[in-house]
Design an enzyme around this catalytic site. Structure first.
Site, PDB file in Angstrom:
ATOM      1  N   ASP A   1       0.821  -1.220   0.000  1.00  0.00           N
ATOM      2  CA  ASP A   1       0.000   0.000   0.000  1.00  0.00           C
ATOM      3  C   ASP A   1       0.852   1.267   0.000  1.00  0.00           C
ATOM      4  OD1 ASP A   1      -2.570  -1.369   0.191  1.00  0.00           O
ATOM      5  OD2 ASP A   1      -1.952  -1.893   2.226  1.00  0.00           O
TER       6      ASP A   1
ATOM      7  N   GLN B   1       2.118  -6.535  -3.185  1.00  0.00           N
ATOM      8  CA  GLN B   1       2.497  -6.528  -1.768  1.00  0.00           C
ATOM      9  C   GLN B   1       3.842  -5.812  -1.572  1.00  0.00           C
ATOM     10  OE1 GLN B   1       1.635 -10.017  -2.891  1.00  0.00           O
ATOM     11  NE2 GLN B   1      -0.485  -9.738  -2.350  1.00  0.00           N
TER      12      GLN B   1
ATOM     13  N   GLY C   1      -3.862  -4.749  -4.449  1.00  0.00           N
ATOM     14  CA  GLY C   1      -4.513  -3.840  -5.371  1.00  0.00           C
ATOM     15  C   GLY C   1      -3.713  -2.583  -5.632  1.00  0.00           C
ATOM     16  N   HIS C   2      -3.845  -2.047  -6.830  1.00  0.00           N
ATOM     17  CA  HIS C   2      -3.247  -0.775  -7.194  1.00  0.00           C
ATOM     18  C   HIS C   2      -4.357   0.186  -7.598  1.00  0.00           C
ATOM     19  CE1 HIS C   2       0.822  -2.816  -8.409  1.00  0.00           C
ATOM     20  NE2 HIS C   2       0.636  -2.751  -7.118  1.00  0.00           N
TER      21      HIS C   2
ATOM     22  N   LYS D   1       2.238   2.152  -5.075  1.00  0.00           N
ATOM     23  CA  LYS D   1       2.892   1.598  -6.270  1.00  0.00           C
ATOM     24  C   LYS D   1       2.097   1.879  -7.532  1.00  0.00           C
ATOM     25  CE  LYS D   1       3.235  -2.671  -4.696  1.00  0.00           C
ATOM     26  NZ  LYS D   1       2.846  -2.495  -3.284  1.00  0.00           N
TER      27      LYS D   1
ATOM     28  N   SER E   1       1.568  13.948  -4.383  1.00  0.00           N
ATOM     29  CA  SER E   1       0.108  13.863  -4.374  1.00  0.00           C
ATOM     30  C   SER E   1      -0.283  12.631  -5.182  1.00  0.00           C
ATOM     31  CB  SER E   1      -0.538  15.126  -4.983  1.00  0.00           C
ATOM     32  OG  SER E   1      -0.795  14.961  -6.370  1.00  0.00           O
TER      33      SER E   1
ATOM     34  N   THR F   1      -6.713 -12.303   3.306  1.00  0.00           N
ATOM     35  CA  THR F   1      -7.927 -11.770   2.696  1.00  0.00           C
ATOM     36  C   THR F   1      -8.983 -12.851   2.515  1.00  0.00           C
ATOM     37  OG1 THR F   1      -7.045 -12.150   0.478  1.00  0.00           O
ATOM     38  CG2 THR F   1      -6.660  -9.980   1.463  1.00  0.00           C
TER      39      THR F   1
END
Length: 429
Positions: free
Chosen positions: A13, A223, A40-41, A16, A414, A129
């Site tokens: 997290d 990950q 997830g991305h 990436k 940002s 998960t």
């Protein structure tokens, strides 16, 4: 070689998605080489937000996307993700997406076992998960996995399901969970086969042709190093090797495939799920970091635990993953803090150490040793050059470079793609 491998240098997290998207515009091919749909991305492109779990991020930039053999693929999740992004206007077809023929599949039985085990662990749960990633990797190394190529061979599928269910139904029954019928799984696979087989390709051969043709290949890790099954906070880890050396193994290319290794790290630290977290904050500052950083898991939606930057674990990631440069993200989240702390070591039973211990008991006992730096009042959000950064922010970045023993190659200020300070283009390295 002009390849680049992007990996997380903390517990995942780290942002990436934005960095991979930024680099994908410079690449010809983007490859996922490990993990499953448990990561997830999030990519922000103009007004559109894409949340990807299996699909390579390069598809958003119109680049060839490849899912390598090191990934475990849930065919239902894959098709659902394709349908979702297609509905957003992103074209995905067998011409733009290739999946390795030897990729292992995640079946409904894997998720059922994953959830049954986690429930049985009680207070000692790992925080998975529940999507079946671990059991699917177990089947791979135990040589009983159903692979994508098996869907094209009904006779292979038949006897492989016998072996797989003999194992999994025994375990499910032992946990008091519902078992599976072979006929149901066979019907499921026969139904889904014609939908996923068009994406199947000899990925190793395809990538070799791309290499010989001079293509720039971007390897996209899921990950992060501290979740690596060998080098992370075991047993609170994922079920695959997340380090850059797996880029070649997980794609069918040689050991030199990784090229320039770019480690992604936040300017602070977060973690989702269970496991040790020495620099975790339980005070107002921790809450502020979480709120400013919008810290919720892309896949799970769970709030992330927040803490100060841990230079010990990032230096460990740099070492074991061969990181050549860091992309430091979310610097703007630290704006306005009077002081900022950095974990530079651990107190373990009265002794100061500067390494992450391997044993889980020792990991749970370490206490952070902090160095305090002066904060900055000015905003760094949206900065696109060093000249736009406050002096104290630059000092903070330079101190991190010293502590982790790696240069900052990219600096993100940002979620917007162009709000990035480029120090060194990894593809030109």
């Amino acid at each position: 070689m002009s390849n680049v491998t992007v990996i997380g240098a903390q517990w995942g997290d780290e942002g990436k998605g934005k960095i991979v998207d930024w680099l994908a515009s410079r690449a010809d091919v983007v490859v996922r080489f490990q993990g499953g749909h448990n990561a997830g991305h999030t990519l922000v492109v103009g007004e559109q937000v894409y949340k990807l779990s299996l699909l390579p991020s390069g598809l958003v930039r119109g680049k060839l996307g490849i899912i390598g053999n090191g990934v475990v693929v849930d065919p239902q999740a894959l098709l659902a993700e394709i349908a979702r992004v297609v509905a957003q206007g992103l074209p995905v077809s067998p011409d733009t997406l290739k999946i390795a023929e030897n990729v292992p599949l995640i079946l409904p039985v894997h998720g059922a076992l994953d959830r049954a085990r986690e429930a049985a662990r009680g207070d000692r749960k790992i925080g998975t998960t529940g999507r079946g990633i671990g059991p699917a990797y177990e089947d791979k190394v135990a040589r009983r996995a159903i692979r994508l190529c098996d869907l094209a061979e009904p006779e292979t599928l038949d006897w492989k399901l016998d072996e797989l269910l003999l194992h999994h139904n025994t375990l499910l029954a032992g946990h008091g969970a519902e078992t599976f019928e072979k006929a149901d799984l066979l019907a499921f696979l026969n139904d889904i086969a014609p939908k996923v087989l068009p994406y199947m390709a000899p990925v190793a051969d395809l990538l070799e042709a791309e290499r010989k043709g001079g293509s720039k290949i971007l390897f996209e890790g899921a990950q992060a190093v501290m979740l690596d099954v060998d080098h992370g906070t075991y047993p609170f880890v994922t079920s695959s090797n997340t380090v850059a050396s797996n880029a070649g193994t997980g794609s069918g290319m040689g050991p030199a495939a990784a090229g320039f290794v770019l480690g992604i790290a936040k300017a602070y630290t977060t973690r989702v799920g269970e496991g040790p977290f020495p620099s975790e904050l339980f005070d107002e500052t921790g809450r502020v970091l979480g709120e400013r950083g919008h810290e919720f898991g892309t896949v799970t939606g769970r709030p992330r635990r927040c803490g100060w930057f841990d230079a010990v674990l990032v230096r460990h990631a740099v070492q074991v993953a061969g990181v050549n440069g860091l992309a430091l993200t979310k610097l703007d989240v630290l704006d306005g803090l009077d002081e900022i702390r950095v974990c530079v070591g651990y107190d373990l039973d009265g002794e100061t150490i500067r390494r992450f211990p391997a044993g889980p008991a020792a990991q749970s006992r370490v206490k952070p040793v902090y160095e305090t730096l002066e904060g900055w009042k000015e905003s760094t959000r949206g900065a696109r050059s060093w000249a736009e950064l406050p002096a104290q922010a630059i000092k903070y970045v330079r101190r991190i470079e010293e502590l982790v023993e790696a240069p900052v190659t990219l600096l993100s200020t940002s979620p917007e793609r162009d709000d990035t300070i480029l120090v060194r283009d990894p593809f030109d390295s």
